[in-house]
Design a protein around this motif. Structure first.
Motif, PDB file in Angstrom:
ATOM      1  N   UNK A 175     -10.842  19.785  29.002  1.00  0.00           N
ATOM      2  CA  UNK A 175     -10.440  21.179  29.192  1.00  0.00           C
ATOM      3  C   UNK A 175      -9.963  21.852  27.912  1.00  0.00           C
ATOM      4  N   UNK A 176     -10.052  21.141  26.788  1.00  0.00           N
ATOM      5  CA  UNK A 176      -9.612  21.685  25.500  1.00  0.00           C
ATOM      6  C   UNK A 176      -8.168  22.202  25.595  1.00  0.00           C
ATOM      7  N   UNK A 177      -7.293  21.340  26.057  1.00  0.00           N
ATOM      8  CA  UNK A 177      -5.877  21.648  26.279  1.00  0.00           C
ATOM      9  C   UNK A 177      -5.147  21.741  24.943  1.00  0.00           C
ATOM     10  N   UNK A 178      -4.180  22.663  24.846  1.00  0.00           N
ATOM     11  CA  UNK A 178      -3.372  22.841  23.635  1.00  0.00           C
ATOM     12  C   UNK A 178      -2.157  21.926  23.596  1.00  0.00           C
ATOM     13  N   UNK A 179      -1.600  21.607  24.788  1.00  0.00           N
ATOM     14  CA  UNK A 179      -0.407  20.756  24.851  1.00  0.00           C
ATOM     15  C   UNK A 179      -0.348  20.070  26.207  1.00  0.00           C
ATOM     16  N   UNK A 180       0.190  18.866  26.182  1.00  0.00           N
ATOM     17  CA  UNK A 180       0.439  18.114  27.407  1.00  0.00           C
ATOM     18  C   UNK A 180       1.940  18.106  27.616  1.00  0.00           C
ATOM     19  N   UNK A 181       2.379  18.492  28.813  1.00  0.00           N
ATOM     20  CA  UNK A 181       3.785  18.483  29.184  1.00  0.00           C
ATOM     21  C   UNK A 181       3.998  17.263  30.063  1.00  0.00           C
ATOM     22  N   UNK A 182       4.901  16.388  29.638  1.00  0.00           N
ATOM     23  CA  UNK A 182       5.109  15.126  30.354  1.00  0.00           C
ATOM     24  C   UNK A 182       6.594  14.821  30.405  1.00  0.00           C
ATOM     25  N   UNK A 183       7.009  14.157  31.463  1.00  0.00           N
ATOM     26  CA  UNK A 183       8.423  13.840  31.630  1.00  0.00           C
ATOM     27  C   UNK A 183       8.801  12.535  30.965  1.00  0.00           C
ATOM     28  N   UNK A 184      10.067  12.469  30.544  1.00  0.00           N
ATOM     29  CA  UNK A 184      10.621  11.232  29.998  1.00  0.00           C
ATOM     30  C   UNK A 184      11.399  10.556  31.113  1.00  0.00           C
ATOM     31  N   UNK A 185      11.297   9.279  31.173  1.00  0.00           N
ATOM     32  CA  UNK A 185      12.037   8.508  32.169  1.00  0.00           C
ATOM     33  C   UNK A 185      13.087   7.669  31.464  1.00  0.00           C
ATOM     34  N   UNK A 186      14.048   7.227  32.232  1.00  0.00           N
ATOM     35  CA  UNK A 186      15.060   6.329  31.673  1.00  0.00           C
ATOM     36  C   UNK A 186      14.402   5.042  31.189  1.00  0.00           C
ATOM     37  N   UNK A 187      14.963   4.509  30.147  1.00  0.00           N
ATOM     38  CA  UNK A 187      14.453   3.240  29.639  1.00  0.00           C
ATOM     39  C   UNK A 187      15.084   2.089  30.419  1.00  0.00           C
TER      40      UNK A 187
END
Length: 146
Positions: A102-114
């Motif tokens: 899709x020729x995406x400009x940015x991926x938004x992803x969540x951080x989880x606890x380590x």
């Protein structure tokens, strides 16, 4: 800043999904970014999938896609969503493949606890960022007790 944002949602993480979608809605509202939502479903072993009804996988995909649409709507950014995807497979591989397609400009992803397992095996967020074809924005938990 970003015109096309891929939001990688873990539908099994209610709190994380809420935090991630809040940030996605902010991005869409502030910058007019167009959103695409993706939830990657686990790949079942072939021996399991043979025992399931033929339409089971498609039903699971459609249910996840409806849930993604509902999530966007409940966060006020449904009109900014260009598409939803719920493929089965490896999370990082599928997210990055959609980003390329899709020729995406940015991926938004969540951080989880380590935890120990993540420290030893790594995280999906790390894998997405390592191989991403674009910027990756990691959204950290912001609510008390996260």
């Amino acid at each position: 800043m970003y015109e096309r944002v891929l939001v990688a949602v873990d539908l099994d993480d209610t709190l994380g999904s809420r935090i991630l979608m809040r940030r996605a809605a902010e991005m869409a509202g502030e910058t007019g970014a167009r959103l695409t939502l993706v939830h990657v479903r686990p790949d079942l072993p072939h021996s399991y999938s043979r025992a399931l009804p033929d339409a089971w996988d498609l039903e699971q995909q459609e249910a996840a896609e409806r849930e993604l649409e509902g999530l966007a709507g409940s966060h006020g950014c449904g009109a900014s969503v260009d598409g939803v995807f719920a493929p089965a497979g490896g999370i990082a591989r599928e997210v990055n493949a959609i980003a390329v397609k899709l020729d995406i400009d940015a991926i938004l992803v969540g951080a989880h606890r380590m935890d120990l397992g993540r420290m030893v095996l790594g995280t999906q967020t790390t894998a997405i960022a390592r191989d991403a074809p674009c910027d990756v924005v990691v959204v950290r938990a912001e609510e008390p007790g996260d």
